[in-house]
Scaffold this active site. Sequence first.
Site, PDB file in Angstrom:
ATOM      1  N   HIS A 282     -10.642 -18.611 -43.005  1.00  0.00           N
ATOM      2  CA  HIS A 282     -10.617 -17.300 -43.679  1.00  0.00           C
ATOM      3  C   HIS A 282     -10.862 -16.143 -42.532  1.00  0.00           C
ATOM      4  O   HIS A 282     -11.608 -16.379 -41.889  1.00  0.00           O
ATOM      5  CB  HIS A 282     -11.565 -17.313 -44.631  1.00  0.00           C
ATOM      6  CG  HIS A 282     -10.799 -17.834 -45.936  1.00  0.00           C
ATOM      7  ND1 HIS A 282     -10.316 -17.482 -47.059  1.00  0.00           N
ATOM      8  CD2 HIS A 282     -10.964 -19.293 -46.482  1.00  0.00           C
ATOM      9  CE1 HIS A 282     -10.010 -18.302 -47.977  1.00  0.00           C
ATOM     10  NE2 HIS A 282     -10.413 -19.274 -47.447  1.00  0.00           N
TER      11      HIS A 282
ATOM     12  N   PHE B 238     -17.646 -13.853 -44.223  1.00  0.00           N
ATOM     13  CA  PHE B 238     -17.649 -13.500 -45.621  1.00  0.00           C
ATOM     14  C   PHE B 238     -16.553 -13.715 -46.339  1.00  0.00           C
ATOM     15  O   PHE B 238     -15.580 -13.198 -46.075  1.00  0.00           O
ATOM     16  CB  PHE B 238     -18.322 -11.953 -45.534  1.00  0.00           C
ATOM     17  CG  PHE B 238     -18.595 -11.400 -46.916  1.00  0.00           C
ATOM     18  CD1 PHE B 238     -19.866 -11.818 -47.810  1.00  0.00           C
ATOM     19  CD2 PHE B 238     -17.441 -10.637 -47.511  1.00  0.00           C
ATOM     20  CE1 PHE B 238     -19.688 -11.133 -48.936  1.00  0.00           C
ATOM     21  CE2 PHE B 238     -17.802 -10.111 -48.768  1.00  0.00           C
ATOM     22  CZ  PHE B 238     -18.847 -10.471 -49.517  1.00  0.00           C
TER      23      PHE B 238
END
Length: 468
Positions: A368, A420
Site C-alpha cells: 500500500h 499507515f
Amino acid sequence: MPTRYPRDMIGYGPTPPEARWPNGARVALSLVLNYEEGGENNILHGDGQSEAFLSDIAGAAPWPGQRHWNMESIYDYGARAGFWRLHRLFTGMDLPVTIYGVATALARSPEQVAAMKAARWEIASHGLKWVEHRDMPEEEERRQIAEAIRLHTEVVGERPKGWYTGRCSVNTVRLTAEEGGFDWVSDTYDDDLPYWREYGPRDQLVIPYTLEANDMRFATAPGYITGDQFESYLKDSLDTLHAEGGRMFSIGLHCRLIGRPGKIAGLKRFLDYARAKGGVWFATRGEIAAHWAATNPPRRRERPGEMTRANFVARYGSIFEHSPFIAERAFDLELGPAHDTATGLHNALARMFRSASPEERLGVLRAHPDLAGKLAAAKRLTPESTHEQASAGLDHLTDAERARFTELNTAYVAKHGFPFIIAVRDNTKATILAAFETRLDNDSATEFTTACKQVERIAELRLKALLP
C-alpha cells in the site's frame, strides 16, 4: 478445475426488486390447479405399478404389476367430481386459474379440457406423465418433455407456455429452459418472487411454486386435517406477504384433494377473505410472467464464479493492493452464486488474506502507498488508490498539510515497518489525520491487526464499486 458450487442461496438478498404489480396491488396471487387424474402410475398406462402418491389412503404403497382399485377410484373422484366442484367455485367468483396439466391426463379428459378453455384458464404443462423423474436418464427426460409438448398441443390446440414437472430431476429446469419455448417454468420452491436464470444464450424466467400453501398437505404428515386449518394457513401467509408488499403467493390445489366438500369450504372462505382484503392481484402465472418480463427484464452481468482463472485474476487481482496471489487462491475455493456479489466475493478474498502467512500479509500491507506521499505526487498510484485518496481530498493539500502527512508517514513506517493504512472512503481529511496521530502511538502488533482490518475494508469498498 476448481470446485464450483451450483446452488444459489442468495437470490435477491436483502433488496428484492420492486414488483410493481398492476393497480398498486401488494400481492400477486396465483391459483394453481394440478390436473393429474389419468396421468398417474397405472399398469393401464404402461407403468410397472400402481400410484402411491397424494391420495387419502394412509401409508399407500405401489402395487407392482397390479391395478389398485381404491387408488384409481380416488383419482377418478378428482376428475369426475372434484374438478367440477372447483370449476363452479372459480368461474362463479370469476377468478383466473393456471392448470398444471399432465399431457396424458388431459388427453383422457376432453370434457374437462373444454371447460378449462371455455373458462379461459391458462393450461400449462405438468409433464407427459405424473411419475418420478429423479432416476430418468437425461435423454429420456428430454424426449418426454418434447412428447408432452406435442401431445399437449394436439389435445389443447396450442402449445403450453408454462411448465411444471413436480416430481422432477436435477436436470428438469435446465432441460425445459433449453427447449426454448416456455415463458416460465416453476420447478423450484426457493423464492417469493420470479427470477431469471441463464442457460447459455437463453434467459429463462422461473416462477417458484409451493409445497406448503398446497392442499397436498391433506395427504401428507404432518398436514391439514380440516378445511379450516388450510384456510388459516392461507390467511396467515397472505397477511404476511401483504404486509411486506411486492410479493407473490402461489396456492397449489388438486382436484382429488381440495375438491372434496369438507376441504373446499376452507378454500372458499379464504378466497372471500382475500377479495375483501384488497390489494391482491389474482393472476395466472402467464400474466405474472408477462408483467415481470416487462418490469424486471433480464440483465446479464459479470459473475466471478463463472470466470476463467486469467480473467478472474486480471479483474480482481488488484483488490488487495498489488497482491494478485489473493485472487489466485480465492479462485480455487468452492465459489458459486453466493460469491457473485461484492459481499460474497469479499468473503472469499478475505479468507485467503486471513489464511496467508504473517510474512505474506505484511507484504500486502507494504504494497500500500503512503497517504498523500511521493507516489501520489508523481501520479504513480493504482487507479483504485488514486480515486480513494481523491475522495478524501488528499489530492488537494495545502503545503502545511502535505508536510504534516510526510512527517507522519515517515514516523509511522519507521516505528511499525509498514505504511499507515486506513479506508479513506470512510473518512475525511480531518478524521484521517486524527487517526494517524492516535495510531502512531500504538504498539506494532496492535497496528498490524488494525491495518489488516483496514485492508479488508478497502477491498470491500473496491468490490462494491464493481459488483452488486
